[in-house]
Motif scaffolding. Sequence first.
Motif, PDB file in Angstrom:
ATOM      1  N   LEU A   1     -45.368  -9.514 -95.333  1.00 27.62           N
ATOM      2  CA  LEU A   1     -46.483  -8.200 -94.742  1.00 27.62           C
ATOM      3  C   LEU A   1     -47.498  -8.918 -93.929  1.00 27.62           C
ATOM      4  O   LEU A   1     -47.631  -9.961 -93.841  1.00 27.62           O
ATOM      5  N   ASN A   2     -47.933  -7.936 -93.194  1.00 31.84           N
ATOM      6  CA  ASN A   2     -49.261  -8.187 -92.191  1.00 31.84           C
ATOM      7  C   ASN A   2     -50.142  -7.302 -92.107  1.00 31.84           C
ATOM      8  O   ASN A   2     -51.132  -7.701 -91.271  1.00 31.84           O
ATOM      9  N   ASN A   3     -50.387  -6.501 -92.869  1.00 32.99           N
ATOM     10  CA  ASN A   3     -51.558  -5.583 -93.053  1.00 32.99           C
ATOM     11  C   ASN A   3     -52.037  -5.441 -94.616  1.00 32.99           C
ATOM     12  O   ASN A   3     -51.161  -5.275 -95.408  1.00 32.99           O
ATOM     13  N   ASP A   4     -53.335  -4.913 -94.633  1.00 36.16           N
ATOM     14  CA  ASP A   4     -53.964  -4.974 -95.847  1.00 36.16           C
ATOM     15  C   ASP A   4     -53.542  -3.524 -96.689  1.00 36.16           C
ATOM     16  O   ASP A   4     -53.259  -3.578 -97.916  1.00 36.16           O
ATOM     17  N   GLU A   5     -52.756  -2.509 -96.015  1.00 39.59           N
ATOM     18  CA  GLU A   5     -52.528  -1.346 -96.598  1.00 39.59           C
ATOM     19  C   GLU A   5     -51.243  -1.525 -97.538  1.00 39.59           C
ATOM     20  O   GLU A   5     -50.945  -1.113 -98.316  1.00 39.59           O
ATOM     21  N   ASP A   6     -50.237  -2.298 -96.742  1.00 40.23           N
ATOM     22  CA  ASP A   6     -49.097  -2.861 -97.246  1.00 40.23           C
ATOM     23  C   ASP A   6     -49.281  -3.648 -98.624  1.00 40.23           C
ATOM     24  O   ASP A   6     -48.605  -3.620 -99.745  1.00 40.23           O
ATOM     25  N   VAL A   7     -50.121  -4.367 -98.602  1.00 41.75           N
ATOM     26  CA  VAL A   7     -50.588  -5.577 -99.577  1.00 41.75           C
ATOM     27  C   VAL A   7     -51.236  -4.507-100.726  1.00 41.75           C
ATOM     28  O   VAL A   7     -50.721  -4.861-102.012  1.00 41.75           O
ATOM     29  N   LYS A   8     -51.921  -3.534-100.744  1.00 44.20           N
ATOM     30  CA  LYS A   8     -52.625  -2.520-101.569  1.00 44.20           C
ATOM     31  C   LYS A   8     -51.227  -1.880-102.248  1.00 44.20           C
ATOM     32  O   LYS A   8     -51.471  -1.809-103.521  1.00 44.20           O
ATOM     33  N   THR A   9     -50.417  -1.515-101.597  1.00 43.80           N
ATOM     34  CA  THR A   9     -49.422  -0.770-102.162  1.00 43.80           C
ATOM     35  C   THR A   9     -48.513  -1.753-102.811  1.00 43.80           C
ATOM     36  O   THR A   9     -48.198  -1.322-103.952  1.00 43.80           O
ATOM     37  N   LEU A  10     -48.233  -2.724-102.482  1.00 45.92           N
ATOM     38  CA  LEU A  10     -47.686  -4.057-103.386  1.00 45.92           C
ATOM     39  C   LEU A  10     -48.280  -4.155-104.650  1.00 45.92           C
ATOM     40  O   LEU A  10     -47.822  -4.230-105.630  1.00 45.92           O
ATOM     41  N   PHE A  11     -49.527  -4.065-104.537  1.00 48.10           N
ATOM     42  CA  PHE A  11     -50.502  -4.478-105.731  1.00 48.10           C
ATOM     43  C   PHE A  11     -50.385  -3.468-106.573  1.00 48.10           C
ATOM     44  O   PHE A  11     -50.898  -3.606-107.967  1.00 48.10           O
ATOM     45  N   LEU A  12     -50.125  -2.321-106.413  1.00 47.97           N
ATOM     46  CA  LEU A  12     -49.932  -1.200-107.183  1.00 47.97           C
ATOM     47  C   LEU A  12     -48.598  -1.397-108.428  1.00 47.97           C
ATOM     48  O   LEU A  12     -48.689  -1.015-109.417  1.00 47.97           O
ATOM     49  N   ILE A  13     -47.803  -2.208-107.719  1.00 43.38           N
ATOM     50  CA  ILE A  13     -46.743  -2.567-108.695  1.00 43.38           C
ATOM     51  C   ILE A  13     -46.727  -3.964-109.289  1.00 43.38           C
ATOM     52  O   ILE A  13     -46.502  -4.266-110.429  1.00 43.38           O
ATOM     53  N   ASP A  14     -47.329  -5.012-108.528  1.00 41.41           N
ATOM     54  CA  ASP A  14     -47.637  -6.366-108.935  1.00 41.41           C
ATOM     55  C   ASP A  14     -48.779  -6.900-108.161  1.00 41.41           C
ATOM     56  O   ASP A  14     -48.569  -6.959-107.254  1.00 41.41           O
ATOM     57  N   ASN A  15     -49.762  -7.034-108.953  1.00 34.54           N
ATOM     58  CA  ASN A  15     -50.971  -7.426-108.197  1.00 34.54           C
ATOM     59  C   ASN A  15     -51.198  -8.893-108.313  1.00 34.54           C
ATOM     60  O   ASN A  15     -52.383  -9.654-107.885  1.00 34.54           O
ATOM     61  N   ARG A  16     -50.354  -9.699-108.632  1.00 33.09           N
ATOM     62  CA  ARG A  16     -50.282 -11.127-108.717  1.00 33.09           C
ATOM     63  C   ARG A  16     -50.191 -11.748-107.159  1.00 33.09           C
ATOM     64  O   ARG A  16     -49.234 -11.438-106.590  1.00 33.09           O
ATOM     65  N   PHE A  17     -51.096 -12.972-107.106  1.00 33.33           N
ATOM     66  CA  PHE A  17     -50.745 -13.589-105.474  1.00 33.33           C
ATOM     67  C   PHE A  17     -51.089 -15.094-105.884  1.00 33.33           C
ATOM     68  O   PHE A  17     -51.828 -15.356-106.777  1.00 33.33           O
ATOM     69  N   VAL A  18     -50.531 -15.788-105.106  1.00 31.77           N
ATOM     70  CA  VAL A  18     -50.579 -17.209-105.034  1.00 31.77           C
ATOM     71  C   VAL A  18     -51.085 -17.655-103.561  1.00 31.77           C
ATOM     72  O   VAL A  18     -50.717 -17.037-102.785  1.00 31.77           O
TER      73      VAL A  18
ATOM     74  N   GLU B   1     -54.760 -10.221-108.341  1.00 34.34           N
ATOM     75  CA  GLU B   1     -55.213 -11.105-109.520  1.00 34.34           C
ATOM     76  C   GLU B   1     -54.621 -12.593-109.220  1.00 34.34           C
ATOM     77  O   GLU B   1     -53.188 -12.782-109.110  1.00 34.34           O
ATOM     78  N   PRO B   2     -55.489 -13.324-108.851  1.00 30.94           N
ATOM     79  CA  PRO B   2     -54.788 -14.880-108.708  1.00 30.94           C
ATOM     80  C   PRO B   2     -54.267 -15.460-109.605  1.00 30.94           C
ATOM     81  O   PRO B   2     -54.443 -15.347-110.747  1.00 30.94           O
ATOM     82  N   TYR B   3     -53.062 -15.853-109.459  1.00 28.48           N
ATOM     83  CA  TYR B   3     -52.133 -16.542-110.197  1.00 28.48           C
ATOM     84  C   TYR B   3     -52.127 -17.965-110.183  1.00 28.48           C
ATOM     85  O   TYR B   3     -52.044 -18.588-109.148  1.00 28.48           O
ATOM     86  N   ASN B   4     -52.335 -18.693-111.470  1.00 29.03           N
ATOM     87  CA  ASN B   4     -52.277 -20.298-111.149  1.00 29.03           C
ATOM     88  C   ASN B   4     -51.001 -20.769-111.514  1.00 29.03           C
ATOM     89  O   ASN B   4     -50.213 -20.580-112.538  1.00 29.03           O
ATOM     90  N   LEU B   5     -50.483 -21.391-110.419  1.00 31.02           N
ATOM     91  CA  LEU B   5     -49.180 -21.746-110.109  1.00 31.02           C
ATOM     92  C   LEU B   5     -48.965 -23.076-110.582  1.00 31.02           C
ATOM     93  O   LEU B   5     -49.708 -23.844-109.879  1.00 31.02           O
ATOM     94  N   ILE B   6     -48.048 -23.199-111.521  1.00 34.52           N
ATOM     95  CA  ILE B   6     -48.075 -24.634-112.391  1.00 34.52           C
ATOM     96  C   ILE B   6     -46.449 -25.031-112.447  1.00 34.52           C
ATOM     97  O   ILE B   6     -45.777 -24.254-113.367  1.00 34.52           O
ATOM     98  N   SER B   7     -46.027 -25.962-111.603  1.00 30.17           N
ATOM     99  CA  SER B   7     -44.637 -26.186-111.926  1.00 30.17           C
ATOM    100  C   SER B   7     -44.354 -26.715-113.083  1.00 30.17           C
ATOM    101  O   SER B   7     -45.033 -27.541-114.034  1.00 30.17           O
ATOM    102  N   LYS B   8     -43.030 -26.362-113.443  1.00 28.64           N
ATOM    103  CA  LYS B   8     -42.528 -26.710-114.886  1.00 28.64           C
ATOM    104  C   LYS B   8     -42.327 -28.114-114.968  1.00 28.64           C
ATOM    105  O   LYS B   8     -42.342 -28.591-116.240  1.00 28.64           O
ATOM    106  N   SER B   9     -42.216 -28.935-113.904  1.00 31.38           N
ATOM    107  CA  SER B   9     -42.206 -30.428-113.755  1.00 31.38           C
ATOM    108  C   SER B   9     -43.184 -31.202-113.985  1.00 31.38           C
ATOM    109  O   SER B   9     -43.069 -32.334-114.223  1.00 31.38           O
ATOM    110  N   SER B  10     -44.569 -30.403-113.980  1.00 31.88           N
ATOM    111  CA  SER B  10     -45.649 -31.048-114.098  1.00 31.88           C
ATOM    112  C   SER B  10     -46.148 -31.229-115.265  1.00 31.88           C
ATOM    113  O   SER B  10     -45.679 -30.490-116.332  1.00 31.88           O
TER     114      SER B  10
END
Length: 209
Positions: A46-63, A85-94
Amino acid sequence: MLIVGAGGYAKEVLEVVLELNFEKICFFEEEKYKKESHIFGKYLILNNDEDVKTLFLIDNRFVLGVGDPILRNKFLTKFMTLGGEPYNLISKSSSIGNFKVTFGKGICIMQNVIITTSVRIGDGVLININSTVGHDCVIGDFVIINPGVNISGNCRIDDHCVIGTNATLIPHISIGKRSIIGAGSVIIRNVESDLLIVGNPGKVKKKIR
């Protein structure tokens, strides 16, 4: 899940996101930097804010898929403003200690990281592969810890610092804001803000602001 960024580090983030079995994954890259429409021919950019807002209606998590402290700060604020909603990404191997380990928002902990006990990690921190953080450490906001770093107990790293690959901090070290520790450096004394430190033992190379 939206991965903010579409460069080399974002592709590494993808590997950890895939560990966690997210079904829909896409990337964001600002239009002026965008070179392709998909990552690996599969994941939409994605490269524009409107597409991001549309995605966030479905799943608003981001890393955060960028490795620069300033950009991590900018994008954390931007995408939260867009409804993410910022997602805390933690690898299973850590390995994360069981006692008094606290995280801010928007962190990335990559593969094979060890964080022991009584550690506080701020917003937007990136801890890259094969790094260790010892007991009673405090890591400020938007700190970048590159691969293979060893941080001993009771260390403090202030906001927007960058710790280079395979650097070592002995116990009870403090690193001031925005300082950069060069790859392979060994830090045996406290570091003031806005300095570039290199070598073993680490010495001031120059003031960076």
